[in-house]
Design a protein around this motif. Structure first.
Motif, PDB file in Angstrom:
ATOM      1  N   ALA A 249      -3.110 -30.521   0.537  1.00 53.46           N
ATOM      2  CA  ALA A 249      -2.064 -29.894  -0.287  1.00 53.46           C
ATOM      3  C   ALA A 249      -2.165 -30.375  -1.736  1.00 53.46           C
ATOM      4  CB  ALA A 249      -0.679 -30.197   0.278  1.00 53.46           C
ATOM      5  N   ALA A 250      -2.464 -31.663  -1.921  1.00 57.24           N
ATOM      6  CA  ALA A 250      -2.617 -32.196  -3.283  1.00 57.24           C
ATOM      7  C   ALA A 250      -3.752 -31.471  -3.989  1.00 57.24           C
ATOM      8  CB  ALA A 250      -2.890 -33.703  -3.246  1.00 57.24           C
ATOM      9  N   TYR A 251      -4.832 -31.279  -3.260  1.00 59.32           N
ATOM     10  CA  TYR A 251      -5.980 -30.588  -3.860  1.00 59.32           C
ATOM     11  C   TYR A 251      -5.646 -29.121  -4.169  1.00 59.32           C
ATOM     12  CZ  TYR A 251     -10.738 -29.030  -4.708  1.00 59.32           C
ATOM     13  OH  TYR A 251     -11.867 -28.507  -5.287  1.00 59.32           O
ATOM     14  N   ALA A 252      -4.920 -28.494  -3.268  1.00 58.88           N
ATOM     15  CA  ALA A 252      -4.538 -27.090  -3.479  1.00 58.88           C
ATOM     16  C   ALA A 252      -3.720 -26.945  -4.763  1.00 58.88           C
ATOM     17  CB  ALA A 252      -3.746 -26.569  -2.284  1.00 58.88           C
ATOM     18  N   ILE A 253      -2.854 -27.916  -5.021  1.00 56.82           N
ATOM     19  CA  ILE A 253      -2.029 -27.893  -6.236  1.00 56.82           C
ATOM     20  C   ILE A 253      -2.936 -28.012  -7.470  1.00 56.82           C
ATOM     21  CG2 ILE A 253      -0.374 -29.283  -7.554  1.00 56.82           C
ATOM     22  CD1 ILE A 253       0.936 -29.805  -4.683  1.00 56.82           C
ATOM     23  N   HIS A 254      -3.847 -28.965  -7.452  1.00 55.33           N
ATOM     24  CA  HIS A 254      -4.793 -29.078  -8.576  1.00 55.33           C
ATOM     25  C   HIS A 254      -5.586 -27.785  -8.740  1.00 55.33           C
ATOM     26  CE1 HIS A 254      -4.262 -33.159  -9.949  1.00 55.33           C
ATOM     27  NE2 HIS A 254      -4.359 -33.641  -8.729  1.00 55.33           N
ATOM     28  N   LYS A 255      -6.071 -27.250  -7.638  1.00 59.95           N
ATOM     29  CA  LYS A 255      -6.920 -26.066  -7.705  1.00 59.95           C
ATOM     30  C   LYS A 255      -6.157 -24.876  -8.286  1.00 59.95           C
ATOM     31  CE  LYS A 255     -10.113 -23.455  -4.774  1.00 59.95           C
ATOM     32  NZ  LYS A 255     -10.885 -23.016  -5.953  1.00 59.95           N
ATOM     33  N   TYR A 256      -4.922 -24.705  -7.836  1.00 55.72           N
ATOM     34  CA  TYR A 256      -4.126 -23.590  -8.362  1.00 55.72           C
ATOM     35  C   TYR A 256      -4.008 -23.683  -9.891  1.00 55.72           C
ATOM     36  CZ  TYR A 256      -0.294 -20.593  -9.683  1.00 55.72           C
ATOM     37  OH  TYR A 256       0.452 -19.645 -10.328  1.00 55.72           O
ATOM     38  N   PHE A 257      -3.606 -24.847 -10.364  1.00 56.97           N
ATOM     39  CA  PHE A 257      -3.348 -24.971 -11.804  1.00 56.97           C
ATOM     40  C   PHE A 257      -4.647 -24.946 -12.612  1.00 56.97           C
ATOM     41  CE2 PHE A 257       0.767 -26.701 -10.273  1.00 56.97           C
ATOM     42  CZ  PHE A 257       1.575 -25.782 -10.914  1.00 56.97           C
ATOM     43  N   GLN A 258      -5.697 -25.593 -12.113  1.00 54.43           N
ATOM     44  CA  GLN A 258      -6.966 -25.589 -12.847  1.00 54.43           C
ATOM     45  C   GLN A 258      -7.562 -24.179 -12.881  1.00 54.43           C
ATOM     46  OE1 GLN A 258      -8.759 -28.363 -14.272  1.00 54.43           O
ATOM     47  NE2 GLN A 258      -7.279 -29.952 -13.747  1.00 54.43           N
ATOM     48  N   ASP A 259      -7.507 -23.474 -11.761  1.00 50.54           N
ATOM     49  CA  ASP A 259      -8.041 -22.109 -11.735  1.00 50.54           C
ATOM     50  C   ASP A 259      -7.277 -21.194 -12.689  1.00 50.54           C
ATOM     51  OD1 ASP A 259      -9.902 -22.855  -9.883  1.00 50.54           O
ATOM     52  OD2 ASP A 259      -8.962 -21.856  -8.167  1.00 50.54           O
ATOM     53  N   ASN A 260      -6.021 -21.544 -12.969  1.00 51.03           N
ATOM     54  CA  ASN A 260      -5.211 -20.725 -13.850  1.00 51.03           C
ATOM     55  C   ASN A 260      -5.127 -21.270 -15.281  1.00 51.03           C
ATOM     56  OD1 ASN A 260      -3.956 -18.354 -12.250  1.00 51.03           O
ATOM     57  ND2 ASN A 260      -3.769 -20.096 -10.864  1.00 51.03           N
ATOM     58  N   GLY A 261      -6.034 -22.190 -15.613  1.00 51.73           N
ATOM     59  CA  GLY A 261      -6.158 -22.617 -17.006  1.00 51.73           C
ATOM     60  C   GLY A 261      -5.161 -23.661 -17.484  1.00 51.73           C
ATOM     61  N   TYR A 262      -4.521 -24.371 -16.575  1.00 53.06           N
ATOM     62  CA  TYR A 262      -3.591 -25.434 -16.979  1.00 53.06           C
ATOM     63  C   TYR A 262      -4.361 -26.724 -17.269  1.00 53.06           C
ATOM     64  CZ  TYR A 262       0.416 -22.692 -15.225  1.00 53.06           C
ATOM     65  OH  TYR A 262       1.362 -21.732 -15.014  1.00 53.06           O
ATOM     66  N   VAL A 263      -3.842 -27.486 -18.218  1.00 58.01           N
ATOM     67  CA  VAL A 263      -4.387 -28.816 -18.495  1.00 58.01           C
ATOM     68  C   VAL A 263      -3.583 -29.848 -17.708  1.00 58.01           C
ATOM     69  CG1 VAL A 263      -4.626 -30.589 -20.293  1.00 58.01           C
ATOM     70  CG2 VAL A 263      -5.326 -28.234 -20.760  1.00 58.01           C
ATOM     71  N   TYR A 264      -4.289 -30.655 -16.922  1.00 57.33           N
ATOM     72  CA  TYR A 264      -3.643 -31.722 -16.131  1.00 57.33           C
ATOM     73  C   TYR A 264      -3.323 -32.884 -17.056  1.00 57.33           C
ATOM     74  CZ  TYR A 264      -3.381 -35.385 -12.451  1.00 57.33           C
ATOM     75  OH  TYR A 264      -2.998 -36.422 -11.628  1.00 57.33           O
ATOM     76  N   PHE A 265      -2.090 -33.312 -17.001  1.00 58.76           N
ATOM     77  CA  PHE A 265      -1.584 -34.312 -17.949  1.00 58.76           C
ATOM     78  C   PHE A 265      -1.051 -35.521 -17.183  1.00 58.76           C
ATOM     79  CE2 PHE A 265       2.726 -35.431 -19.762  1.00 58.76           C
ATOM     80  CZ  PHE A 265       2.270 -36.344 -20.679  1.00 58.76           C
ATOM     81  N   HIS A 266      -1.548 -36.714 -17.517  1.00 56.98           N
ATOM     82  CA  HIS A 266      -1.036 -37.942 -16.907  1.00 56.98           C
ATOM     83  C   HIS A 266       0.126 -38.466 -17.739  1.00 56.98           C
ATOM     84  CE1 HIS A 266      -5.161 -38.637 -14.844  1.00 56.98           C
ATOM     85  NE2 HIS A 266      -4.312 -38.163 -13.979  1.00 56.98           N
ATOM     86  N   ALA A 267       1.325 -38.271 -17.241  1.00 57.35           N
ATOM     87  CA  ALA A 267       2.514 -38.762 -17.941  1.00 57.35           C
ATOM     88  C   ALA A 267       2.549 -40.282 -17.869  1.00 57.35           C
ATOM     89  CB  ALA A 267       3.762 -38.168 -17.308  1.00 57.35           C
ATOM     90  N   PRO A 268       3.113 -40.926 -18.897  1.00 61.39           N
ATOM     91  CA  PRO A 268       3.217 -42.387 -18.840  1.00 61.39           C
ATOM     92  C   PRO A 268       4.199 -42.821 -17.756  1.00 61.39           C
ATOM     93  CG  PRO A 268       4.426 -41.524 -20.727  1.00 61.39           C
ATOM     94  CD  PRO A 268       3.693 -40.368 -20.127  1.00 61.39           C
TER      95      PRO A 268
END
Lengths: 456, 456
Positions: free
Chosen positions: A137-156
Motif C-alpha cells: 500500500a505504501a508503494y501504491a501511494i508513491h506510485k500514484y503520486f509519482q505517476d501523476n507528476g507530484y514531487v515527494y517532499f520530506h517534511a521536517p
C-alpha cells in the motif's frame, strides 16, 4: 538461489531447485513426512515431502518448527489436495535450529499474545499478511503520486512551531534533565536548537511551500501525537500522507482524494490476492466485496448542513443530537454512508470546529473543508481548500489568538504569487485498518508506540 | 487543465491551451513582451509572447515577477532560439500578485542567501532541480526494492534503546521541564512511555527482525543524531535506507549494494535529464560522465588489509599514516578510488573499529564489514554480514560492556531459526550530494535541522 514466491509465479515442474527458508509446520508419519516451508516472500507455503528412502530420514524427522534450513529437491505436481505442486526433498542443510519452546507454533495465537512477541509476530499468517499489505500500500501511494507528476517532499520532523495546535506534542531536547532538576532552571539557549523544539504533528504547512513551487506535492512520513489515549485508533507515532496542490479548489481536491483511494485499493487487491483472501476469510467477512464496491462506486458530495438535515429527519434516536454548528459523531457517519450506500464527502463545515488555514466561504459561517466517510470505517481522509487571502487569514489567526509573527513565512506564501490551493491528509494506519479489517492500530504498525510502551 | 510538463511531452503545436503557473521572468519591449512561465512541473520554462494588439497590453506589461497567473493561448513553433515552441498569449487572469521586493529575482542568488529563504528557494532553478531529483531518487529506491520483492518496513522513531550507541541522541519527553526544574527531580515513571525515550539513530536492529520473517526487507525513513557538528555533511535529521537480507553473506550483500546504486543512478539520469544537465553545467562539471561511468563500471572488492598495503607502498606523503588496525582517512579513500579508477568495496575491517553486531571472521581480528568508496565522494554506503552465532554475539557484547538483557529480543533472533544474514545502510542525503554535485547537506534537505536551527 530463488525465492519461494518464484515457484508460484513461474513453472518449475520437474526442475530441481535449492531454496532457503523456515519450517512453518512439520507433520511426521512413520515412513514419510511433510514440511510446510516458507522464506517469507510468499503468503502460501511450499509443501516439502520426504520419505524413509533418504539416508538422513531420522534426522529430518527431528527438525523443529521455526528452524532455518536450505533444501534441494525436485518440484513435482502434487498428489494431495491444497496445493498444485510440492518439492520432493533430496537434501537439506540446517542453517539455524529452533528450540521446542519457540513462541510461534502452528496454532491460533491471540493478537494480545502476539503483540508481546512483536519481533516474531510477522512470522504468522495474520501479521505476515498485514505488514506485506502495509508495504504494498505504501508503494501504491508513491506510485500514484509519482505517476501523476507530484514531487515527494520530506517534511521536517523536529520543529519549533506548534502551528496547528493539534493535540499534545512531544518535546525534543538535548538538555540533561538531571542537571535541569539540580540547577532549578530550564535554559533553552543551551538546548540543541537554542529554543524549545517538538516533534511535528503535521507537514501540511511546509507542504504548502512546495505546492506553491511545484504545483503538486505530497508528503509521506511519520507524525507524532503525545495524546494519552489507549484506544484502538490512537498511536503516538504514525505515518501520514499529505498531498497539496496549487491551482486546485475543493471540488478538484475531492476528485484527487477519490482517484487516489480507488487506485491504492485496486493496487492492493491486484497485488496481494492471497493476503486479501485471507483477511476476507478470517478477519473481516466480505472485505473484498466491500473494497471492490468502493473502487466502482461514485462518491457522494454533500454539504455538512444537508447532512444535518438528513440526520435530523432520520427515524433514529441519536445518542448525540445532530447540530448545524457541530461535529458529526460516529453514529452519524455510519448512518450517512448507509443512507447513500457508499462513500460520502461531507463538505463546507462550520468554521468554528475547523482549522485556521481553511478557506472561508462567503456565507461567513463555513469553510471549504471536507471529510471523506466510507462505509464500515467512518472518516478516512480530511482535506480543505486553504485560505489564500492574506488579510482574511491574518484576521482569522487574530480571532483565534494566534501570533502572526510565528507564521510569517506561511503568510508570505499569500503575498508572493499566492493562488487557490488545496490539500488533504490521510492517516496511513487508518487506511490499513480499512484495507485489512485488522481493527487495532497496534496491529498494523510493526512496533507501535502508545502510552507506556516504546519497546524495541 | 494541463501542466507545463505536458507541453514538452506531447505535441500541442497549433492547439490552444489554458494553464496556471508563475512568472519567472518578464522582458518587456515597446510593442511586445516575453514571459518566462512555469508551474513547477517542468525544469524548462514555457515562453509566452504577447504584443500590443491585445487590449490589455499595458496591464500585462505591469505583471510582476513571481505572480501567479492563468494564461490562455495558442502553442506555436518558436522563431527565437532557445526553445522549439512558445505560447502566443490571447488572455490571462491574475491569480495572485507579487510585490517588487520579492526575494527570488531572476538573477544569481548565493546559496547562503537562499538558505535563509528556505520556504521560497525551491522556486529557483538550483533548488527546484535538487528537490525534484530528491523525489525521483526516493521513488527509484522504492521501485528497486519493491520490484525485487523486498518488504518496506517502517522502523520505530521513538525508542527506549540506544543499542548502537551511535553518536548523541535526542531525548523525547512529555515531562514539563519547568516542573522538573522546580521540583528538583526527574521522575520517568511520569513520562509518556514510563521510561527515558530517544529518537532513533538506526532502524537496522529492528529491520533484522523483518529480514528473518520476510527474507528481504528495507527501511526508508528519518534518523536523528544530536551531534554538535557544523559541517557540510552533518545534519541532525536525515533519511536513511537500510536493507536487510536473510540467507545472504557479505559477497551477496555487496552485489545488492552495487545493483541498487547503479539502478538508482541510471533511473535519475533517465528521468531527470534536464535537471542533470543543469547540475553538470553549473554545479559540477563532468557530473553526468562521472555517473555514467559508475553505472557501467565493475566495482572492485578488496580487503582492508590489502588497502593498507597499497597505501603504505604509495608514493604519497600522508597526513594520516595508514594503519592496519585503523580507519581509512579521506585522503586514503580518494587515493584508493583513483588507484582502481572506479568504485571500491573495502571489506573485512579490524573488529575494534566496527559495531558489535558484525560477523566475526575466523582470523579473530576482523569482521565481515564493508564500506563502498566511490570516486569523488568517498564513502557512500556501509554494510556487514551480521553475527548469527548467539554465543559469539553475547561474548562480543560483554567485551564491549553491553548488557544482553536490553537486547534480549535481538539475541533471540539467533535462537529462533537464525541464519546468515546481511544488510547495509545508505544516507539518502549523501547519495543526493553525489547525484547532484550540490555539496552541502543543508542544500539537499528541504528544511535542514542543524545545531541552533529548526526554523519552519
Amino acid at each position: 538461489m530463488i525465492d519461494v514466491v518464484d515457484l508460484f509465479r513461474n513453472d518449475y515442474i520437474d526442475k530441481e531447485v535449492t531454496i532457503s527458508g523456515w519450517i512453518k509446520n512439520h507433520r511426521k508419519q512413520k515412513e514419510f513426512g511433510f514440511i510446510d516451508f516458507n522464506d517469507g516472500t510468499s503468503f502460501t507455503n511450499l509443501q516439502i515431502v520426504y520419505d524413509n528412502k533418504l539416508d538422513d530420514f531420522l534426522e529430518i524427522q527431528k527438525l523443529h518448527i521455526g528452524s532455518a534450513i536450505t533444501v534441494t529437491g525436485k518440484i513435482t505436481r502434487s498428489q494431495g489436495s491444497g496445493q498444485t505442486f510440492e518439492m520432493i526433498l533430496s537434501k537439506y542443510t540446517l542453517e539455524g535450529d529452533c528450540p521446542e519452546d519457540y513462541p510461534i507454533q502452528p496454532k491460533r495465537h491471540t493478537r494480545e499474545f502476539l503483540r508481546e512477541q512483536a519481533y516474531l509476530r510477522m512470522r504468522t499468517n495474520l501479521f505476515g499478511a498485514t505488514f506485506r499489505v502495509r508495504s504494498v500500500a505504501a508503494y501504491a501511494i508513491h506510485k500514484y503520486f509519482q505517476d501523476n507528476g507530484y514531487v515527494y517532499f520530506h517534511a521536517p520532523l523536529i520543529t519549533a512551531a506548534d502551528a496547528e495546535g493539534a493535540g499534545e506534542m512531544f518535546q525534543v531536547t538535548t538538555l540533561d534533565l538531571d542537571r535541569v532538576a539540580s540547577s532549578g532552571k530550564v535554559d533553552y539557549s543551551k538546548d540543541f536548537f537554542g529554543k524549545r523544539a517538538s516533534l511535528t504533528v503535521s507537514g501540511q504547512l511546509q507542504a504548502e511551500t512546495f505546492a506553491l513551487a511545484y504545483k503538486k506535492t505530497y508528503t509521506f512520513g511519520p507524525t507524532f501525537r503525545a495524546e494519552n489515549s489507549n484506544t484502538k485508533t490512537h498511536a503516538s507515532e504514525f505515518w501520514m500522507i499529505e498531498p497539496e496542490i496549487a491551482f486546485c479548489d475543493l471540488e478538484q481536491d475531492m476528485q484527487i482524494m477519490e482517484d487516489m483511494l480507488k487506485y491504492v485499493v485496486k493496487y492492493v487487491l491486484d497485488n496481494c490476492p492471497n493476503e486479501m483472501e485471507f483477511f476476507d476469510k478470517f478477519v473481516e467477512k466480505g472485505l473484498i466485496q466491500k473494497l471492490n464496491k468502493l473502487v466502482t462506486s461514485k462518491f457522494t458530495r454533500i454539504d455538512h448542513k444537508e447532512v444535518i438535515d438528513i440526520l435530523k429527519k432520520a427515524p433514529v434516536k441519536w445518542e448525540f443530537e445532530p447540530v448545524y454548528g457541530g461535529d458529526i459523531a460516529k453514529e452519524h457517519e455510519k448512518y450517512i454512508t448507509e443512507y447513500f450506500n457508499g462513500p460520502v464527502f461531507i463538505k463546507n463545515w462550520p468554521k468554528d470546529i475547523k482549522a485556521f488555514y481553511m478557506k472561508q466561504n462567503k456565507d461567513g459561517e463555513t469553510v471549504a473543508a471536507v471529510d471523506l466517510e466510507v462505509p464500515g470505517a467512518g472518516e478516512l481522509m480530511g482535506g480543505s481548500q486553504r485560505e489564500e487571502n492574506y488579510d482574511l487569514l491574518v484576521k482569522r489567526m487574530h480571532e483565534l489568538g494566534m501570533k502572526e509573527e510565528e507564521l510569517e513565512w506561511y503568510l508570505n506564501l499569500r503575498k508572493y504569487g499566492g493562488c487557490v490551493h488545496s490539500g488533504f491528509g490521510m492517516g496511513f494506519e487508518r487506511l490499513l485498518i480499512y484495507l485489512t479489517g485488522v481493527d487495532n492500530i497496534r496491529d498494523v504498525i510493526p512496533y507501535p508506540r502508545t502510552p507506556g510502551n516504546c519497546d524495541y
